[in-house]
Scaffold this active site. Structure first.
Site, PDB file in Angstrom:
ATOM      1  N   HIS A 235       0.788  -1.361   0.218  1.00 25.43           N
ATOM      2  CA  HIS A 235       0.089   0.083   0.089  1.00 25.43           C
ATOM      3  C   HIS A 235       0.849   1.203   0.008  1.00 25.43           C
ATOM      4  O   HIS A 235       0.316   2.342   0.144  1.00 25.43           O
ATOM      5  CB  HIS A 235      -1.064  -0.131   1.092  1.00 25.43           C
ATOM      6  CG  HIS A 235      -1.830  -1.232   1.224  1.00 25.43           C
ATOM      7  ND1 HIS A 235      -2.854  -1.374   0.445  1.00 25.43           N
ATOM      8  CD2 HIS A 235      -1.813  -2.331   2.061  1.00 25.43           C
ATOM      9  CE1 HIS A 235      -3.419  -2.714   0.569  1.00 25.43           C
ATOM     10  NE2 HIS A 235      -2.738  -3.369   1.573  1.00 25.43           N
ATOM     11  N   ARG A 292      -3.954  17.177   2.081  1.00 25.12           N
ATOM     12  CA  ARG A 292      -2.582  17.856   2.053  1.00 25.12           C
ATOM     13  C   ARG A 292      -2.203  17.601   0.518  1.00 25.12           C
ATOM     14  O   ARG A 292      -2.747  17.083  -0.272  1.00 25.12           O
ATOM     15  CB  ARG A 292      -1.798  16.897   3.096  1.00 25.12           C
ATOM     16  CG  ARG A 292      -1.822  15.410   2.649  1.00 25.12           C
ATOM     17  CD  ARG A 292      -0.849  14.694   3.708  1.00 25.12           C
ATOM     18  NE  ARG A 292      -1.109  12.923   3.320  1.00 25.12           N
ATOM     19  CZ  ARG A 292      -0.822  12.345   2.508  1.00 25.12           C
ATOM     20  NH1 ARG A 292      -0.116  13.065   1.214  1.00 25.12           N
ATOM     21  NH2 ARG A 292      -1.005  11.025   2.388  1.00 25.12           N
TER      22      ARG A 292
END
Length: 446
Positions: A235, A292
């Site tokens: 991941h 972000r």
């Protein structure tokens, strides 16, 4: 516009932000740990403040020390970069109390989108497609199993506060469900101090496709195209590219519009990313939102011509987004490779140490974001990524050729890196043909 910004980060992203500020005529303050006293970001900024010992918990995650440095240097705003405090709503609220601008979205939006189960609920209400799963969080293996039976196996178990692959497990059947749930929950408690979990239908062999968005204080939201981030290991992304070669114009348009709708649904202000899972049948589902700037933002900057860091700063200063949606045209193809100080032959073990010799190539359409230099000592305390190699060309085939040429010129002596491993991926037949999924690494490498 701000006169002085403190960068609450380190490494290549801190250097990237300092350069953007310099171009905008904004003074910068770097913060650094004792392990980073010789770091490039501390040398490039106008001012630098040591905020504590090497452990991140005592330096880059120490909110009080960072805010003290901000107040002491009279900086008006803090740019958090990615990681560390970039998605910490408590820190955002502390900034507000100290009359310091946080360059990013509000604490409420971070709370709403940072909690994965709450984000799913918000997106469902906004008409954004989500992977079928639990509507409410689950806390015990027993109640989760009952929900799993309704959704159907295989099923993905996820931590509500998760990220970076932590707190995630795939359960194939009822037989292994309880063990996987308990393991994922323990990881979540250890990593995020949160036992809140949720379940999703497991989408087999998907692509990870994300859309870059910008939102400002005037209710405007735009999207700057998509990135394919399917090449991952546990991941963690390794190679990202824009645009995605596997989607049609119709899907691209629909995905972009959906991302803008998602951003507007939460009143998003700043740069952010809407992440989707793209199935083999062309269906796409909302996965999560990153509130972000992303590690892979340079590929979007290459194909769109928009400087995302400068846009973040403008938006937080109360200015509108500098481009309109109709002005944004994605052209050409960009690829990014993340270069880590690690040994792929030893299960990607981190390899900190001294860089004895370094050569970084350049040329038309080549960009290297890094904070390392010859003689630099890579500390063992932080993430192993030491640089990002980004290339741009007229199409995917040309961009791959340029990336292979560029990686072939990079010289990093003194530490082990994944440079050769990245080069090998670029020569895999399936990668060249665009046949990639999030399982690419495990299917092509032992």
């Amino acid at each position: 516009m701000f006169h002085k910004i403190l960068i609450a980060n380190r490494g290549e992203i801190a250097v990237r932000i300092i350069r953007a500020c310099r171009e905008m005529g904004i003074k910068t303050v770097a913060v650094y740990s004792e392990a980073d006293k010789d770091a490039l970001h501390a040398q490039l900024a106008d001012e630098a403040v040591c905020i504590g010992p090497a452990p991140a918990s005592e330096s880059y995650l120490n909110m009080e020390r960072i805010l003290s440095a901000t107040v002491a240097t009279k900086a008006e705003a803090i740019h958090p970069g990615f990681g560390f405090l970039s998605e910490n709503s408590k820190f955002v609220r502390m900034c507000e109390k100290c009359n310091v601008v946080f360059i990013g979205p509000s604490a409420d939006v971070i709370d709403k989108m940072g909690n994965k189960s709450q984000a799913r609920k918000t997106m469902q209400e906004a008409g954004v497609p989500v992977v079928p799963g639990t509507k409410e969080p689950v806390y015990t293996a027993k109640e989760a199993l009952e929900e799993a039976k309704k959704i159907g196996f295989p099923i993905m178990i996820k931590a509500s506060s998760g990220g970076g692959g932590k707190g995630m497990r795939v359960s194939e059947s009822e037989a292994d469900f309880e063990e996987n749930f308990n393991t994922a929950q323990r990881e979540s408690i250890n990593s995020f101090a949160d036992d809140t979990m949720y379940l999703e239908r497991y989408v087999g062999r998907p692509r990870h496709v994300e859309v870059q968005i910008l939102g400002d204080k005037f209710g405007t939201a735009v999207q700057l195209g998509e990135r394919d981030c399917s090449i991952q290991r546990r991941h963690q992304k390794m190679i990202e590219e824009s645009p995605c070669c596997a989607i049609t114009k119709e899907i691209r348009k629909k995905m972009g519009e959906t991302a803008v709708r998602a951003a507007k649904a939460v009143g998003y202000e700043s740069a952010g990313t809407i992440e989707f899972l793209l199935s083999e049948t062309g269906e796409f589902f909302f996965m999560e939102m990153n509130t972000r700037i992303q590690v892979e933002h340079p590929v979007t900057e290459f194909v769109s011509g928009v400087d995302l860091i400068k846009e973040q700063i403008r938006i937080s200063a109360g200015l509108p987004i500098s481009v309109k949606q109709e002005e944004i045209q994605v052209k050409g193809h960009a690829i990014e490779c993340r270069i880590n100080a690690e040994n792929p032959k030893k299960n990607f073990m981190p390899c900190p140490g001294k860089i004895e010799n370094l050569y970084l190539p350049g040329g038309n359409g080549v960009r290297i974001d890094t904070a390392v230099y010859s003689g630099y000592q890579i500390p063992p305390n932080y993430d192993s990524m030491i640089m990002k190699v980004i290339v741009y060309d007229k199409d995917r085939e040309s961009a791959i050729a340029k990336m292979r040429s560029t990686l072939g010129e990079v010289v990093i002596e003194g530490v082990q890196t994944n440079l050769d491993f990245q080069y090998d991926i670029l020569n895999q037949k399936d990668f060249l043909e665009g046949n990639v999924t999030t399982h690419f690494i495990e299917e092509h490498y032992e």
